[in-house]
Design a protein around this motif. Structure first.
Motif, PDB file in Angstrom:
ATOM      1  N   VAL A  72      64.968 -85.920  97.768  1.00  0.00           N
ATOM      2  CA  VAL A  72      63.666 -85.335  98.084  1.00  0.00           C
ATOM      3  C   VAL A  72      62.860 -85.222  96.797  1.00  0.00           C
ATOM      4  O   VAL A  72      63.298 -84.590  95.835  1.00  0.00           O
ATOM      5  CB  VAL A  72      63.838 -83.960  98.753  1.00  0.00           C
ATOM      6  CG1 VAL A  72      62.487 -83.403  99.161  1.00  0.00           C
ATOM      7  CG2 VAL A  72      64.767 -84.068  99.966  1.00  0.00           C
TER       8      VAL A  72
ATOM      9  N   LYS B 243      57.174 -81.338  95.620  1.00  0.00           N
ATOM     10  CA  LYS B 243      56.963 -80.232  96.542  1.00  0.00           C
ATOM     11  C   LYS B 243      56.610 -80.710  97.948  1.00  0.00           C
ATOM     12  O   LYS B 243      56.749 -79.966  98.912  1.00  0.00           O
ATOM     13  CB  LYS B 243      55.858 -79.318  96.015  1.00  0.00           C
ATOM     14  CG  LYS B 243      56.181 -78.657  94.680  1.00  0.00           C
ATOM     15  CD  LYS B 243      55.038 -77.777  94.221  1.00  0.00           C
ATOM     16  CE  LYS B 243      55.347 -77.103  92.902  1.00  0.00           C
ATOM     17  NZ  LYS B 243      54.221 -76.248  92.439  1.00  0.00           N
ATOM     18  N   ASN B 244      56.125 -81.941  98.064  1.00  0.00           N
ATOM     19  CA  ASN B 244      55.698 -82.447  99.366  1.00  0.00           C
ATOM     20  C   ASN B 244      56.852 -83.039 100.179  1.00  0.00           C
ATOM     21  O   ASN B 244      56.612 -83.648 101.225  1.00  0.00           O
ATOM     22  CB  ASN B 244      54.611 -83.511  99.173  1.00  0.00           C
ATOM     23  CG  ASN B 244      53.354 -82.953  98.558  1.00  0.00           C
ATOM     24  OD1 ASN B 244      52.994 -81.802  98.803  1.00  0.00           O
ATOM     25  ND2 ASN B 244      52.676 -83.758  97.749  1.00  0.00           N
ATOM     26  N   GLN B 245      58.060 -82.857  99.705  1.00  0.00           N
ATOM     27  CA  GLN B 245      59.241 -83.339 100.421  1.00  0.00           C
ATOM     28  C   GLN B 245      59.155 -84.841 100.714  1.00  0.00           C
ATOM     29  O   GLN B 245      59.411 -85.298 101.813  1.00  0.00           O
ATOM     30  CB  GLN B 245      59.419 -82.570 101.734  1.00  0.00           C
ATOM     31  CG  GLN B 245      59.676 -81.085 101.570  1.00  0.00           C
ATOM     32  CD  GLN B 245      61.080 -80.774 101.071  1.00  0.00           C
ATOM     33  OE1 GLN B 245      61.392 -80.967  99.911  1.00  0.00           O
ATOM     34  NE2 GLN B 245      61.925 -80.306 101.961  1.00  0.00           N
TER      35      GLN B 245
ATOM     36  N   GLU C  31      57.094 -89.585 104.139  1.00  0.00           N
ATOM     37  CA  GLU C  31      56.693 -88.216 103.803  1.00  0.00           C
ATOM     38  C   GLU C  31      56.998 -87.314 104.980  1.00  0.00           C
ATOM     39  O   GLU C  31      56.619 -87.606 106.118  1.00  0.00           O
ATOM     40  CB  GLU C  31      55.206 -88.176 103.469  1.00  0.00           C
ATOM     41  CG  GLU C  31      54.709 -86.803 103.049  1.00  0.00           C
ATOM     42  CD  GLU C  31      53.264 -86.822 102.633  1.00  0.00           C
ATOM     43  OE1 GLU C  31      52.699 -85.724 102.395  1.00  0.00           O
ATOM     44  OE2 GLU C  31      52.695 -87.928 102.547  1.00  0.00           O
ATOM     45  N   ALA C  32      57.719 -86.250 104.716  1.00  0.00           N
ATOM     46  CA  ALA C  32      58.100 -85.325 105.783  1.00  0.00           C
ATOM     47  C   ALA C  32      56.878 -84.576 106.292  1.00  0.00           C
ATOM     48  O   ALA C  32      55.991 -84.194 105.521  1.00  0.00           O
ATOM     49  CB  ALA C  32      59.138 -84.344 105.271  1.00  0.00           C
TER      50      ALA C  32
ATOM     51  N   GLN D 187      69.521 -83.838  99.156  1.00  0.00           N
ATOM     52  CA  GLN D 187      69.959 -83.132 100.360  1.00  0.00           C
ATOM     53  C   GLN D 187      71.124 -83.884 100.978  1.00  0.00           C
ATOM     54  O   GLN D 187      71.024 -85.078 101.253  1.00  0.00           O
ATOM     55  CB  GLN D 187      68.821 -83.010 101.370  1.00  0.00           C
ATOM     56  CG  GLN D 187      69.265 -82.380 102.686  1.00  0.00           C
ATOM     57  CD  GLN D 187      68.112 -82.078 103.612  1.00  0.00           C
ATOM     58  OE1 GLN D 187      67.270 -81.235 103.294  1.00  0.00           O
ATOM     59  NE2 GLN D 187      68.058 -82.737 104.748  1.00  0.00           N
TER      60      GLN D 187
ATOM     61  N   GLY E  43      56.156 -80.598 105.297  1.00  0.00           N
ATOM     62  CA  GLY E  43      57.043 -80.249 104.192  1.00  0.00           C
ATOM     63  C   GLY E  43      58.492 -80.072 104.580  1.00  0.00           C
ATOM     64  O   GLY E  43      59.283 -79.538 103.798  1.00  0.00           O
ATOM     65  N   LYS E  44      58.865 -80.489 105.804  1.00  0.00           N
ATOM     66  CA  LYS E  44      60.243 -80.347 106.258  1.00  0.00           C
ATOM     67  C   LYS E  44      60.812 -81.710 106.654  1.00  0.00           C
ATOM     68  O   LYS E  44      60.111 -82.529 107.251  1.00  0.00           O
ATOM     69  CB  LYS E  44      60.325 -79.391 107.451  1.00  0.00           C
ATOM     70  CG  LYS E  44      59.936 -77.963 107.123  1.00  0.00           C
ATOM     71  CD  LYS E  44      60.097 -77.067 108.353  1.00  0.00           C
ATOM     72  CE  LYS E  44      59.719 -75.631 108.037  1.00  0.00           C
ATOM     73  NZ  LYS E  44      59.874 -74.739 109.212  1.00  0.00           N
ATOM     74  N   LEU E  45      62.064 -81.927 106.310  1.00  0.00           N
ATOM     75  CA  LEU E  45      62.713 -83.181 106.671  1.00  0.00           C
ATOM     76  C   LEU E  45      63.022 -83.212 108.165  1.00  0.00           C
ATOM     77  O   LEU E  45      63.251 -82.163 108.779  1.00  0.00           O
ATOM     78  CB  LEU E  45      64.008 -83.347 105.878  1.00  0.00           C
ATOM     79  CG  LEU E  45      63.857 -83.475 104.360  1.00  0.00           C
ATOM     80  CD1 LEU E  45      65.224 -83.550 103.704  1.00  0.00           C
ATOM     81  CD2 LEU E  45      63.042 -84.697 103.997  1.00  0.00           C
TER      82      LEU E  45
ATOM     83  N   LEU F  87      71.136 -78.445  99.616  1.00  0.00           N
ATOM     84  CA  LEU F  87      70.098 -79.011  98.759  1.00  0.00           C
ATOM     85  C   LEU F  87      70.496 -78.799  97.311  1.00  0.00           C
ATOM     86  O   LEU F  87      70.638 -77.673  96.849  1.00  0.00           O
ATOM     87  CB  LEU F  87      68.752 -78.340  99.061  1.00  0.00           C
ATOM     88  CG  LEU F  87      67.490 -79.065  98.609  1.00  0.00           C
ATOM     89  CD1 LEU F  87      67.412 -80.445  99.257  1.00  0.00           C
ATOM     90  CD2 LEU F  87      66.261 -78.237  98.974  1.00  0.00           C
TER      91      LEU F  87
ATOM     92  N   VAL G 239      60.620 -88.468 100.613  1.00  0.00           N
ATOM     93  CA  VAL G 239      61.987 -88.985 100.624  1.00  0.00           C
ATOM     94  C   VAL G 239      62.022 -90.332  99.914  1.00  0.00           C
ATOM     95  O   VAL G 239      61.253 -91.247 100.242  1.00  0.00           O
ATOM     96  CB  VAL G 239      62.511 -89.125 102.064  1.00  0.00           C
ATOM     97  CG1 VAL G 239      63.909 -89.707 102.074  1.00  0.00           C
ATOM     98  CG2 VAL G 239      62.511 -87.762 102.751  1.00  0.00           C
TER      99      VAL G 239
END
Length: 238
Positions: free
Chosen positions: A171, A174-176, A83-84, A219, A87-89, A230, A178
């Motif tokens: 992805v 909404k919680n990004q 889990e990012a 992505q 919310g960002k990778l 994306l 992976v």
């Protein structure tokens, strides 16, 4: 004189054995050959065990109790690799000259399946199928749903494009989240090598997902120079 000669001849003739005598008489003893095999039964000469040899253990009459492993619960099919944070990778760190995110060439999303860059490079993503993992054994989530995507990169520049460090993430939500990549079950492989100017190359990526129809975005991160694109593409049924 004549009589003496006749007598001597008769004596010599009678001394030599005749063929009939050899056939009917006992055979003369022959001298033993030095190459003849030995006769009789050889005496046993077993190898003696050394005096300081270790004693041999006796076989166990009663089998030992072996532990019985407990059957674990089925594997979790959430399909999440990690889990990012926020919310960002995470930023991909590659070898070579580091380029900040602000200095990367932005991806111009023409639609949800295609992106282009101002240097002439473009990326197109297609969802080519989905299915259920049927393989069994270590590393396989048997029964888990998966999706397969095809990524095509076109090199519209006048230079060779290195694609040996391309990364693709699926992805989820909404919680990004992976998704886990999948290899072996389907034909999936990464980009390698380079693309000559004016040429293109493609690769296939497969991922385990929690639900076959859950929304997800792919992505594609090319290198240090191009910003990730994306792509929101629904996987088609087989």
């Amino acid at each position: 004189m004549l009589c003496s000669s006749i007598f001597l001849l008769a004596a010599c003739t009678s001394a030599a054995p005749q063929a009939s005598e050899l056939d009917n008489g006992a055979q003369q003893a022959q001298a033993p050959s030095p190459y003849a095999p030995p006769t009789g039964k050889p005496a046993a000469n077993p190898t003696k065990a050394p005096k300081d040899s270790a004693p041999q253990p006796e076989a166990t009459k009663v089998p030992s109790d072996e532990p019985t492993p407990e059957i674990e619960k089925p594997a979790d099919y959430s399909g999440v690799a990690f889990e990012a944070e926020g919310g960002k990778l995470p930023v991909v760190k590659r070898s070579g000259e580091a380029v900040s995110a602000a200095d990367r060439l932005p991806a111009d999303m023409e639609d949800e399946s295609e992106a282009s860059y101002r240097d002439g490079v473009s990326v197109k993503v297609s969802a080519i199928g989905n299915g259920t993992v049927k393989s069994e054994g270590p590393g396989y989530f048997t029964g888990a749903p998966y999706r397969v995507y095809e990524v095509r990169i076109s090199n519209g520049t006048d230079k060779v494009l290195d694609i040996s460090s391309v990364l693709a993430y699926l992805v989820l939500g909404k919680n990004q989240l992976v998704a886990l990549p999948l290899y072996g079950e389907v034909e999936a492989y990464d980009f390698t090598g380079t693309i000559e100017a004016g040429k293109q190359a493609s690769a296939r990526y497969a991922f385990i997902v929690a639900e076959a129809g859950a929304p997800a975005k792919l992505q594609v991160d090319l290198d240090n120079l191009h910003a990730p694109g994306l792509f929101a593409v629904k996987a088609e049924k087989k």
